[in-house]
Enzyme design. Structure first.
Site, short mmCIF file in Angstrom:
data_model
loop_
_atom_site.label_atom_id
_atom_site.label_comp_id
_atom_site.label_asym_id
_atom_site.label_seq_id
_atom_site.Cartn_x
_atom_site.Cartn_y
_atom_site.Cartn_z
CD1 TRP A 1 30.44 20.85 23.44
CD2 TRP A 1 28.89 20.06 22.21
NE1 TRP A 1 30.36 21.61 22.23
CE2 TRP A 1 29.60 21.08 21.52
CE3 TRP A 1 27.96 19.27 21.39
CZ2 TRP A 1 29.26 21.61 20.09
CZ3 TRP A 1 27.69 19.81 20.06
CH2 TRP A 1 28.25 20.87 19.65
CG ASP B 1 36.42 24.40 17.69
OD1 ASP B 1 35.47 24.19 17.38
OD2 ASP B 1 36.65 25.80 17.77
CD GLN C 1 36.66 25.19 22.93
OE1 GLN C 1 36.05 26.30 22.88
NE2 GLN C 1 37.85 25.41 23.66
CG PHE D 1 35.96 30.47 23.41
CD1 PHE D 1 35.20 29.91 24.29
CD2 PHE D 1 35.23 31.12 22.56
CE1 PHE D 1 34.07 30.02 24.55
CE2 PHE D 1 33.81 31.48 22.50
CZ PHE D 1 33.16 30.67 23.71
CB SER D 2 39.50 27.22 19.89
OG SER D 2 38.55 26.42 19.90
CG ASP E 1 39.04 30.64 17.72
OD1 ASP E 1 38.76 30.63 18.84
OD2 ASP E 1 38.43 30.64 16.73
CD GLU F 1 33.91 30.33 14.56
OE1 GLU F 1 33.31 31.06 15.58
OE2 GLU F 1 33.64 29.45 14.21
C1 FRU Z 1 34.71 27.20 16.36
C2 FRU Z 1 34.59 28.18 17.87
C3 FRU Z 1 35.55 28.94 18.03
C4 FRU Z 1 35.59 29.26 19.63
C5 FRU Z 1 35.08 27.76 19.99
C6 FRU Z 1 34.03 27.82 21.23
O1 FRU Z 1 33.79 26.17 16.46
O2 FRU Z 1 33.33 29.03 17.40
O3 FRU Z 1 35.84 30.22 17.12
O4 FRU Z 1 36.62 29.51 20.14
O5 FRU Z 1 34.22 27.38 18.95
O6 FRU Z 1 33.70 26.79 21.63
#
Ligand code: FRU
Length: 520
Positions: free
Chosen positions: A50, A53, A69, A109-110, A185, A236
């Site tokens: 998988w 972002d 991600q 996360f991002s 983010d 985001e």
């Molecule tokens: C956007 C998001 C971000 C987050 C990430 C988690 O697609 O929801 O806000 O950091 O994906 O995987």
């Protein structure tokens, strides 16, 4: 008893063998041969499992870094890591080991990455400046326990060109003191005017700006939003950068903002704003003006831009999917691809300053051969055979009275599956119709005719269509409008043709090319 013992031994041996086979199977899959059905041939996709972002986009020492991600355990979203790849030309990618993995503070996360040229962070160990990544920690245990403060910001650094990363001992560098459920983010960049770092992050329905001298200590400087007319939530993956307005001495700051819902054709989508940034906060040029989408297709989300690009180009890449169905699309060993890397510029139009996007110029090098340079005499009828991927540039000239039935360019296969990319002059809209483009029963949100409002300028409209095995990117009039959509035909599309009804529009340019795969 001994019979029972034998049975148990056999049982354990069989279980061990199955586990080994399973691991074997997973390792071969993780290499990815890029020949699977629907596997993109022009676009970046992970070798296996998988991806969502793009993260940590930064150029350093001849390499464009693309982190993303990544959940290495499955083809659906899970504990987030940062996957990693590098490229010298933004097209051919070398996969590197996972850069950041979850730790006791949470999933990764991002976020973004910078080259700390002046070693402001003090992380440098050798003669080369460190790369510093800033990301959001997501503490799953905190979320499950119904706490509100489970997202906070952390940093990590690398002294070997991004090959290995050390998380900072003082993490989190921005704790979640207010109990903000969506607090994530981070996009860091060097604010040259004041020789310090600036950062923007998203908080549910608004953005917050921060400032730092050393990437470790951060203070909030301002906010943008909430907006009365926000089409959706949560906010985001913001980005902020300055660009010249082409053909003038003017400059504008451009803010990118992804919304989890409320996109132009449903689901997730990305807005942009132009305006001013004084190092503390952003002010939109037209706070009450209409909202502007970066891309009108359903499949371009969470896109951000590279830091530190040496020739000053502003380069963008987005995740080519939509949260409405991203986890259900019918690929088996991997899920999702990125858009092509695009160059962003600003142009003044009758409608004000607009963001323009084009595939990066490096892309021209993928041309294999010209397939056609003239349309067929009977353009609605004749189909030409081809093998994906393909690029087409077509300029249509509308009849003087403007009256013409919807027309365009299509891909199809022998199963009567078809993807249409067209213009409806009466409705003044560009469309991509993937209603009958193949598999779609995995989600009620997938099939459909998706549109973008657009008025042809001076009676002409130019399409640049880049069609990979399972996606199409459309750039209208040199990038004034972009639409990105995915599709999953049961057999590869192997014919292209013009479509329409009655008298066709004139055609002043028609160039169809086949392209080389970047994975061979
Ligand atoms: C956007 C998001 C971000 C987050 C990430 C988690 O697609 O929801 O806000 O950091 O994906 O995987």
């Amino acid at each position: 008893m001994s019979q029972y013992y034998m049975f148990m031994m056999k049982y354990i041996a069989a279980a061990l063998l199955m586990a080994l086979l399973h691991i074997g199977c997973r390792t071969t899959r993780t290499t990815g041969n890029y020949q699977e059905p629907h596997r993109p041939q022009l676009h970046f996709s992970p070798p296996a499992k998988w991806m969502n972002d793009p993260n940590g986009l930064v150029y350093y020492a001849g390499e464009y870094h693309l982190f993303y991600q990544y959940y290495p355990g499955d083809i659906v979203w899970g504990p987030m890591h940062w996957g990693h790849a590098v490229s010298s030309d933004l097209l051919h990618w070398e996969h590197l080991p996972v850069a950041l993995a979850p730790d006791t503070l949470g999933y990764i996360f991002s976020g973004s990455a910078v080259v700390d040229v002046d070693n402001t962070s003090g992380f440098q160990t050798g003669s080369e400046p460190p790369l510093v990544a800033m990301f959001t920690y997501h503490d799953m245990a905190g979320e499950k326990a119904s706490r509100n403060d489970f997202q906070y910001q952390g940093i990590a650094f690398s002294n070997d060109k991004g090959r290995t990363w050390t998380k900072y001992k003082g993490n989190p560098v921005i704790p979640n003191t207010e109990g903000l459920k969506d607090f994530r983010d981070t996009k860091v960049f060097w604010y040259a005017a004041e020789k310090r770092w600036a950062m923007v992050l998203a908080v549910k329905d608004h953005l917050r700006f921060y400032s730092s001298k050393d990437l470790k200590n951060w203070t909030e400087t301002g906010r943008f939003g909430p907006l009365a007319n926000s089409p959706g939530f949560p906010w985001e993956c913001p980005d902020l950068f300055e660009l010249p307005v082409e053909g003038s001495t003017e400059k504008r700051w451009t803010l990118l903002l992804s919304l989890g819902s409320g996109g132009p054709n449903g689901g997730s989508g990305t807005l942009y704003f132009t305006g001013q940034f004084d190092g503390k906060k952003f002010q939109s040029d037209s706070p009450n003006g209409p909202l502007r989408w970066l891309d009108y297709g359903k499949d371009n989300y969470a896109g951000v831009t590279w830091n530190n690009v040496p020739d000053g180009r502003r380069l963008f890449i987005g995740w080519m999917s939509n949260w409405q169905y991203a986890q259900k699309v019918p690929t088996q060993t991997w899920r999702s691809a990125m858009t092509l890397p695009r160059e962003l510029t600003l142009q003044r139009t009758a409608d004000g300053v607009k963001l323009v996007q084009q595939p990066v110029r490096e892309f021209a090098g993928l041309k294999n051969r010209t397939l056609q340079q003239q349309p067929n005499a009977a353009p609605w009828v004749l189909a030409e055979k081809f093998r994906q991927p393909l690029s087409a540039e077509i300029e249509f000239v509308l009849p003087e009275n403007g009256q013409v039935a919807p027309f365009g360019f299509q891909l199809n296969n022998q199963d009567n599956e078809v993807l249409q990319i067209g213009y409806d002059a009466a409705k003044k809209e560009v469309f991509i119709d993937r209603t009958r483009s193949g598999m779609s029963d995995f989600s009620e949100h997938f099939a459909g005719r998706h549109t973008a409002p657009y008025t042809a300028v001076n009676g002409r409209i130019k399409f640049r269509v880049i069609a990979d095995v399972s996606s199409v990117e459309l750039f209208v009039d040199n990038g004034l409008l972009a639409m990105t959509e995915t599709f999953f035909p049961n057999k590869p599309f192997n014919e292209y043709r013009l479509f329409g009804q009655g008298r066709p529009p004139g055609i002043s340019k028609y160039e169809v090319e086949s392209l080389n795969s970047v994975w061979k």
